[in-house]
Design an enzyme around this catalytic site. Sequence first.
Site, PDB file in Angstrom:
ATOM      1  N   PHE A 126      58.290   4.987  65.876  1.00 33.51           N
ATOM      2  CA  PHE A 126      57.723   3.727  66.547  1.00 33.51           C
ATOM      3  C   PHE A 126      57.525   2.551  65.316  1.00 33.51           C
ATOM      4  O   PHE A 126      57.683   1.345  65.876  1.00 33.51           O
ATOM      5  CB  PHE A 126      56.165   4.007  67.011  1.00 33.51           C
ATOM      6  CG  PHE A 126      55.668   2.759  67.695  1.00 33.51           C
ATOM      7  CD1 PHE A 126      55.946   2.449  68.851  1.00 33.51           C
ATOM      8  CD2 PHE A 126      54.728   2.297  67.138  1.00 33.51           C
ATOM      9  CE1 PHE A 126      55.662   1.510  69.523  1.00 33.51           C
ATOM     10  CE2 PHE A 126      53.926   1.390  67.886  1.00 33.51           C
ATOM     11  CZ  PHE A 126      54.498   0.970  68.880  1.00 33.51           C
TER      12      PHE A 126
ATOM     13  N   VAL B 196      59.867  10.130  70.293  1.00 32.37           N
ATOM     14  CA  VAL B 196      59.256   9.074  69.154  1.00 32.37           C
ATOM     15  C   VAL B 196      58.034   9.683  68.441  1.00 32.37           C
ATOM     16  O   VAL B 196      56.962   9.883  69.253  1.00 32.37           O
ATOM     17  CB  VAL B 196      58.971   7.910  69.960  1.00 32.37           C
ATOM     18  CG1 VAL B 196      58.451   6.904  69.012  1.00 32.37           C
ATOM     19  CG2 VAL B 196      60.476   7.455  70.636  1.00 32.37           C
ATOM     20  N   CYS B 197      57.987   9.318  67.278  1.00 32.48           N
ATOM     21  CA  CYS B 197      56.788   9.797  66.614  1.00 32.48           C
ATOM     22  C   CYS B 197      56.292   8.462  65.726  1.00 32.48           C
ATOM     23  O   CYS B 197      56.780   7.386  65.945  1.00 32.48           O
ATOM     24  CB  CYS B 197      56.758  10.922  65.832  1.00 32.48           C
ATOM     25  SG  CYS B 197      57.864  10.767  64.382  1.00 32.48           S
ATOM     26  N   THR B 198      55.526   8.703  64.803  1.00 35.95           N
ATOM     27  CA  THR B 198      55.114   7.320  64.031  1.00 35.95           C
ATOM     28  C   THR B 198      56.296   6.942  63.295  1.00 35.95           C
ATOM     29  O   THR B 198      56.782   5.705  62.990  1.00 35.95           O
ATOM     30  CB  THR B 198      53.883   7.684  63.332  1.00 35.95           C
ATOM     31  OG1 THR B 198      52.964   7.940  63.895  1.00 35.95           O
ATOM     32  CG2 THR B 198      53.485   6.443  62.352  1.00 35.95           C
TER      33      THR B 198
ATOM     34  N   GLY C 195      59.420   9.107  62.688  1.00 34.82           N
ATOM     35  CA  GLY C 195      60.612   9.571  62.882  1.00 34.82           C
ATOM     36  C   GLY C 195      60.867  11.021  62.182  1.00 34.82           C
ATOM     37  O   GLY C 195      61.779  11.738  62.090  1.00 34.82           O
TER      38      GLY C 195
END
Length: 141
Positions: free
Chosen positions: A129, A100-102, A104
């Site tokens: 996220f 998971v990143c900010t 995608g």
Amino acid sequence: MEQLLTFAANNQMLSMMWLAIVSMLVFITVKSKLSKVKEVNTQELTMLVNREDGVIVDIRKQQEFNKGHIIGSKNISAEKIDKNDIATLENAKSKPIIVVCTAGLSAVKAANKLTSAGFEKVFVLKGGFSAWQSASLPVAK
């Protein structure tokens, strides 16, 4: 068909740009289908965690992680994954790993790195996220 050829002949630059866009779309589609890393939505992430004991790896910076993260996720920075500093994940090689990143976007690179490090099932949360928050799902602080 004759009109299409006439249009293409009269608008060569526009036709080349259209052909380039179609080619890129085909390339991206084929590449994503052949990739070992698959995208999952928030519901699929929840099922992977609950049914298959999946591990959520949040690659955002520590400050962002501290402001809010998916419950049960581990914060391992993208830099650590780039340097293969993933000792905390070694016992989860056969479990699903969801990166998971900010938004995608940067998670794909980290997920590919994990796949090349020998992890069998690596996924990326589509939308990152931000998608999790938009779905009003629980967040830990």
